[in-house]
Design a protein around this motif. Structure first.
Motif, mmCIF file in Angstrom:
data_model
loop_
_atom_site.group_PDB
_atom_site.id
_atom_site.type_symbol
_atom_site.label_atom_id
_atom_site.label_comp_id
_atom_site.label_asym_id
_atom_site.label_seq_id
_atom_site.Cartn_x
_atom_site.Cartn_y
_atom_site.Cartn_z
ATOM 1 N N UNK A 169 0.309 -1.139 -0.010
ATOM 2 C CA UNK A 169 -0.254 -0.042 -0.321
ATOM 3 C C UNK A 169 0.852 1.042 0.172
ATOM 4 N N UNK A 170 0.538 2.348 -0.874
ATOM 5 C CA UNK A 170 0.957 3.576 -0.873
ATOM 6 C C UNK A 170 0.429 4.170 0.952
ATOM 7 N N UNK A 171 -0.330 3.660 1.214
ATOM 8 C CA UNK A 171 -1.132 4.752 2.224
ATOM 9 C C UNK A 171 0.106 4.093 3.222
ATOM 10 N N UNK A 172 0.244 4.790 4.475
ATOM 11 C CA UNK A 172 1.292 5.380 5.370
ATOM 12 C C UNK A 172 0.065 4.841 6.283
ATOM 13 N N UNK A 173 -0.916 5.044 6.615
ATOM 14 C CA UNK A 173 -1.443 4.336 7.759
ATOM 15 C C UNK A 173 -2.119 3.384 7.827
ATOM 16 N N UNK A 174 -2.790 2.659 6.335
ATOM 17 C CA UNK A 174 -2.952 1.781 6.339
ATOM 18 C C UNK A 174 -1.905 0.497 6.418
ATOM 19 N N UNK A 175 -0.218 0.618 6.076
ATOM 20 C CA UNK A 175 0.193 0.424 6.125
ATOM 21 C C UNK A 175 0.793 -0.253 7.410
ATOM 22 N N UNK A 176 0.920 1.345 8.064
ATOM 23 C CA UNK A 176 1.072 0.512 9.516
ATOM 24 C C UNK A 176 0.339 0.408 10.675
ATOM 25 N N UNK A 177 -1.312 -0.192 10.406
ATOM 26 C CA UNK A 177 -2.233 -0.353 10.484
ATOM 27 C C UNK A 177 -1.898 -2.329 10.346
ATOM 28 N N UNK A 178 -1.836 -2.365 9.377
ATOM 29 C CA UNK A 178 -0.951 -3.892 9.615
ATOM 30 C C UNK A 178 -0.172 -4.300 9.022
ATOM 31 N N UNK A 179 1.222 -3.241 9.212
ATOM 32 C CA UNK A 179 2.438 -4.390 9.906
ATOM 33 C C UNK A 179 2.730 -4.283 11.552
ATOM 34 N N UNK B 71 5.901 1.343 -5.392
ATOM 35 C CA UNK B 71 6.261 0.232 -4.710
ATOM 36 C C UNK B 71 6.249 -0.139 -3.314
ATOM 37 N N UNK B 72 5.337 1.214 -2.709
ATOM 38 C CA UNK B 72 4.639 0.563 -1.070
ATOM 39 C C UNK B 72 5.935 1.598 -0.145
ATOM 40 N N UNK B 73 4.690 1.750 1.228
ATOM 41 C CA UNK B 73 4.575 2.487 2.029
ATOM 42 C C UNK B 73 5.886 0.980 2.666
ATOM 43 N N UNK B 74 7.599 1.312 3.238
ATOM 44 C CA UNK B 74 7.632 0.585 4.178
ATOM 45 C C UNK B 74 8.267 0.676 5.519
ATOM 46 N N UNK B 75 7.260 -0.526 6.291
ATOM 47 C CA UNK B 75 7.247 -0.904 7.737
ATOM 48 C C UNK B 75 8.732 -1.002 7.947
ATOM 49 N N UNK B 76 9.695 -0.288 8.894
ATOM 50 C CA UNK B 76 11.197 -0.212 8.784
ATOM 51 C C UNK B 76 11.981 0.599 9.501
ATOM 52 N N UNK B 77 11.324 1.395 10.901
ATOM 53 C CA UNK B 77 11.623 2.187 11.314
ATOM 54 C C UNK B 77 11.268 1.527 12.238
ATOM 55 N N UNK B 78 12.844 2.110 13.813
ATOM 56 C CA UNK B 78 12.349 1.353 14.646
ATOM 57 C C UNK B 78 12.441 2.382 16.146
ATOM 58 N N UNK B 79 12.004 2.148 17.384
ATOM 59 C CA UNK B 79 12.410 2.679 18.635
ATOM 60 C C UNK B 79 12.506 2.034 19.652
ATOM 61 N N UNK B 80 13.749 1.485 20.366
ATOM 62 C CA UNK B 80 13.559 0.945 21.271
ATOM 63 C C UNK B 80 14.319 1.362 21.926
ATOM 64 N N UNK B 81 14.676 0.917 23.598
ATOM 65 C CA UNK B 81 15.648 1.406 24.824
ATOM 66 C C UNK B 81 16.165 0.477 25.352
ATOM 67 N N UNK B 82 17.457 0.388 25.751
ATOM 68 C CA UNK B 82 18.412 -0.132 26.278
ATOM 69 C C UNK B 82 17.592 -1.090 27.363
#
Length: 355
Positions: free
Chosen positions: A119-129, A238-249
């Motif tokens: 999906x080129x839609x970031x909101x829909x991609x985020x929901x599915x991911x 090609x679509x929005x990619x769910x490839x970012x992350x936030x983590x904490x030590x």
């Protein structure tokens, strides 16, 4: 990443600050950072403009504690390839990372890259991911069990298109041309000749004829001034990619009071949707800016997209088999995500068959 003396001093300073904070039990300092500059990508924009100030606000409004946030972006502490390890070692307390640069350690977690024309839609991609991460909790748990950090949440990178120094309409028009990409998206380049590169090299490489196009988000095309040497941009979706992350030590997280831990988990959950809105905005504004700059902006035809997807029909299965061979639920993850996007309204140009 071998630690330098400077890195060791940074870790020592961070531990000392945390110890002092614990002694007073009311003031904490967190070191946050990423490898990219603030605002170049959606995930660093929201890290700086939303996550950092909102965390401080919520902690100070809802608890008896105060929190100081030190931000280190653009590789000040860790390059894009080093953020996961810097967070693992405690050089950063909170790491904002692009998992594209961790192809081995985050091989499963970057599953959207193995399914081009999502999906080129970031909101829909985020929901599915996010639904996929919830269905397969081992993807988040791996950060703690293997890399000494707690996964707080994921987020998108903008919809990918294709910028070139030549116009094209049909998929067959790409034959004989050299197109560049980075990492997994090199696999998307079929028909044309793929060339490994990065955006920092793209201007000179296109200008000198090393290659003639680059897979890119629209906003990046003008940010890197590539419109000056390649005045064509096609929304290939090609679509929005769910490839970012936030983590904490993990040690940092465990040392914090439960009420601050709760806020961090809450914000990690929300961060994906906050970033999705920025991804969609960047895509719209990026295309508008390119038009203003005289770039010929066009949309891929349904026929060309379907033909391109057909040429990639074996790619998702190949990636699933590689994941499966490592004892990871590759086939299950890819199929779940494809179904989740479809349930959200996305029409795949080709529903890949993954066994």
């Amino acid at each position: 990443m071998p630690r330098s003396l400077a890195s060791t001093l940074i870790v020592s300073a961070s531990v000392a600050a945390l110890s002092t904070s614990l002694a007073r039990a009311d003031e904490f300092t967190l070191r946050m950072g990423s490898g990219h500059p603030i605002g170049l990508l959606a995930y660093t924009e929201t890290a700086h403009e939303w996550f950092a100030p909102e965390l401080k606000k919520r902690v100070e409004e809802r608890t008896d504690h105060t929190i100081n946030i030190q931000e280190f972006h653009a590789g000040q502490v860790a390059k894009v390839t080093e953020v996961l390890e810097a967070t693992q070692d405690g050089v950063l307390d909170v790491g904002f990372m692009s998992l594209i640069f961790e192809p081995s350690k985050a091989f499963l977690q970057t599953f959207t890259l193995y399914l081009p024309f999502g999906s080129p839609d970031a909101v829909e991609t985020t929901k599915a991911a996010k639904a996929t991460f919830a269905e397969f909790p081992e993807m988040a748990e791996a950060f703690e069990s293997q890399y000494n950090q707690v996964y707080l949440g994921g987020a998108c990178a903008e919809n990918y298109g294709l910028g070139t120094n030549f116009g094209w309409e049909n998929f067959s028009d790409l034959e004989g041309h050299k197109i560049a990409g980075a990492g997994t998206n090199l696999e998307w380049i079929v028909g044309a000749t793929p060339v490994a590169s990065n955006l920092n090299e793209a201007y000179q490489s296109i200008q000198s004829g090393v290659y003639e196009g680059y897979i890119s988000a629209s906003a990046w095309w003008h940010t890197f001034k590539l419109n000056e040497v390649a005045p064509f941009f096609k929304s290939v979706d090609f679509g929005v990619q769910y490839v970012s992350a936030v983590t904490i030590n993990k040690q940092t997280y465990d040392a914090l009071p439960p009420e601050i831990q709760e806020i961090l988990v809450e914000m990690g959950e929300e961060w994906g949707m906050v970033t999705a809105e920025v991804c969609d905005r960047n895509n719209r504004e990026g295309l508008d800016k390119l038009r203003e700059l005289g770039v010929e902006v066009s949309e891929v035809s349904g026929a060309a997209q379907k033909e391109w997807a057909g040429a990639l029909a074996d790619f998702p299965q190949r990636m699933a088999e590689e994941l499966n061979s490592r004892g990871l639920p590759g086939s299950k993850v890819l199929n779940f995500y494809m179904d989740a996007l479809a349930e959200g309204g996305h029409e795949w140009p080709l529903r890949y068959q993954v066994k």
